[in-house]
Design a protein around this motif. Structure first.
Motif, PDB file in Angstrom:
ATOM      1  N   ALA A 169      -4.263 -13.408  17.463  1.00 15.22           N
ATOM      2  CA  ALA A 169      -3.780 -13.324  15.973  1.00 15.22           C
ATOM      3  C   ALA A 169      -4.825 -13.467  15.097  1.00 15.22           C
ATOM      4  CB  ALA A 169      -2.664 -14.217  15.997  1.00 15.22           C
ATOM      5  N   ARG A 172      -6.930 -10.720  14.363  1.00 13.86           N
ATOM      6  CA  ARG A 172      -6.218  -9.700  13.528  1.00 13.86           C
ATOM      7  C   ARG A 172      -6.405 -10.119  12.084  1.00 13.86           C
ATOM      8  NH1 ARG A 172      -2.884  -9.528  17.956  1.00 13.86           N
ATOM      9  NH2 ARG A 172      -1.246 -10.821  16.688  1.00 13.86           N
ATOM     10  N   GLU A 173      -5.966 -11.406  11.793  1.00 17.67           N
ATOM     11  CA  GLU A 173      -6.166 -11.941  10.474  1.00 17.67           C
ATOM     12  C   GLU A 173      -7.039 -13.277  10.460  1.00 17.67           C
ATOM     13  OE1 GLU A 173      -1.786 -11.676   8.593  1.00 17.67           O
ATOM     14  OE2 GLU A 173      -1.329 -12.143  10.840  1.00 17.67           O
ATOM     15  N   ALA A 176      -6.252 -15.939   7.980  1.00 20.20           N
ATOM     16  CA  ALA A 176      -4.898 -16.835   7.935  1.00 20.20           C
ATOM     17  C   ALA A 176      -4.848 -17.960   8.924  1.00 20.20           C
ATOM     18  CB  ALA A 176      -3.719 -15.888   8.366  1.00 20.20           C
ATOM     19  N   TYR A 177      -6.029 -18.198   9.643  1.00 23.45           N
ATOM     20  CA  TYR A 177      -6.105 -19.200  10.688  1.00 23.45           C
ATOM     21  C   TYR A 177      -7.406 -20.010  10.317  1.00 23.45           C
ATOM     22  CZ  TYR A 177      -2.471 -16.923  13.287  1.00 23.45           C
ATOM     23  OH  TYR A 177      -1.368 -16.551  13.646  1.00 23.45           O
ATOM     24  N   HIS A 184      -2.085 -22.481  10.399  1.00 24.71           N
ATOM     25  CA  HIS A 184      -2.039 -21.087  10.129  1.00 24.71           C
ATOM     26  C   HIS A 184      -1.495 -21.076   8.561  1.00 24.71           C
ATOM     27  CE1 HIS A 184       0.964 -17.517   9.842  1.00 24.71           C
ATOM     28  NE2 HIS A 184      -0.156 -17.162   9.912  1.00 24.71           N
ATOM     29  N   ASN A 186       0.823 -19.485   6.012  1.00 22.15           N
ATOM     30  CA  ASN A 186       1.863 -18.463   6.047  1.00 22.15           C
ATOM     31  C   ASN A 186       2.266 -17.724   4.976  1.00 22.15           C
ATOM     32  OD1 ASN A 186       2.962 -20.657   4.556  1.00 22.15           O
ATOM     33  ND2 ASN A 186       4.658 -21.370   5.931  1.00 22.15           N
TER      34      ASN A 186
END
Length: 230
Positions: A169, A172-173, A176-177, A184, A186
């Protein structure tokens, strides 16, 4: 095309060496499934080289260096066996030096001490070897090495699978992490990615601490060796 190892049976897990060397490897004990108290660095070898490793030690056998998370009890057992091996090796060397270079030394007693201490040294190594035999190294058709760990606790398998999902994940992003994959974004705030029931303290990178009694034993034996050679 990247080689993908075959799925591991229940109680086992296949991992890449890079995963086992990652500082973000889940801090869950491989054996007990409890929060890890520290990581133990060990060398895993191919299955056909275990006997050679037992006879010659891991330094002369090709393999993969790994960092395995352990709970406090198995970690204490491993560090204790290592301490016994080091101290008895020192005692063996000290007795040999005393037997050959100290005038009027009781050589018979010293040689008996050499045999006994050497026996304890190798026995502790065998016990350590059996404790750290947690997997083997295999090589795929493309030449890539991978590790199969066994037996492993289901909690460790679940933690690794969740960690892998987070890594995918994050690829991919990435924005965002967090770097350690524990947070994470949100869209409104940072939320923890840790499983329910696991505190941030228990998930933090554990530090390996040497028990006080091991330090005391090492100091006492060291003083005894110095006194005997003085």
């Amino acid at each position: 095309m990247q080689y993908v190892p075959a799925p591991a049976p229940a109680g086992e897990i296949s991992m890449w060496p890079a995963e086992l060397a990652s500082p973000n490897l889940p801090a869950v004990c491989l054996k007990t499934g409890q929060p890890a108290a520290g990581y133990h660095t060990l060398k895993l070898v191919p299955p056909d080289l275990w006997v050679l490793t037992l006879l010659l030690g891991p330094f002369f056998v090709p393999g993969v260096k790994t960092r395995i998370p352990f709970a406090r009890r198995p970690l204490t057992v491993l560090s204790s066996l290592m301490l016994v091996r080091v101290l008895t090796s020192m005692l063996t060397a000290a007795c040999l030096i005393a037997a050959y270079f100290v005038p009027n030394a009781p050589r018979t007693l010293l040689f008996i001490a050499v045999l006994l201490s050497a026996g304890v040294t190798y026995s502790s190594y065998i016990l350590y070897f059996l404790q750290v035999r947690v997997g083997e190294v295999y090589r795929g058709s493309t030449g890539e090495s991978w590790v199969r760990l066994h037996p492993v606790h289901p909690n460790f398998v679940a933690a690794v699978e969740a960690w892998r999902a987070l890594r995918e994940a994050a690829m991919r992003e990435p924005a965002a992490y967090s770097a350690d994959l524990r947070w994470h974004w949100n869209g409104a705030q940072w939320v923890s990615t840790l499983p329910a029931g696991m505190s941030k303290t228990s998930a933090a990178s554990p530090r390996r601490r040497i028990p006080w009694w091991q330090v005391a034993a090492a100091m006492l034996i060291g003083w005894a060796l110095l006194g005997g050679l003085a």
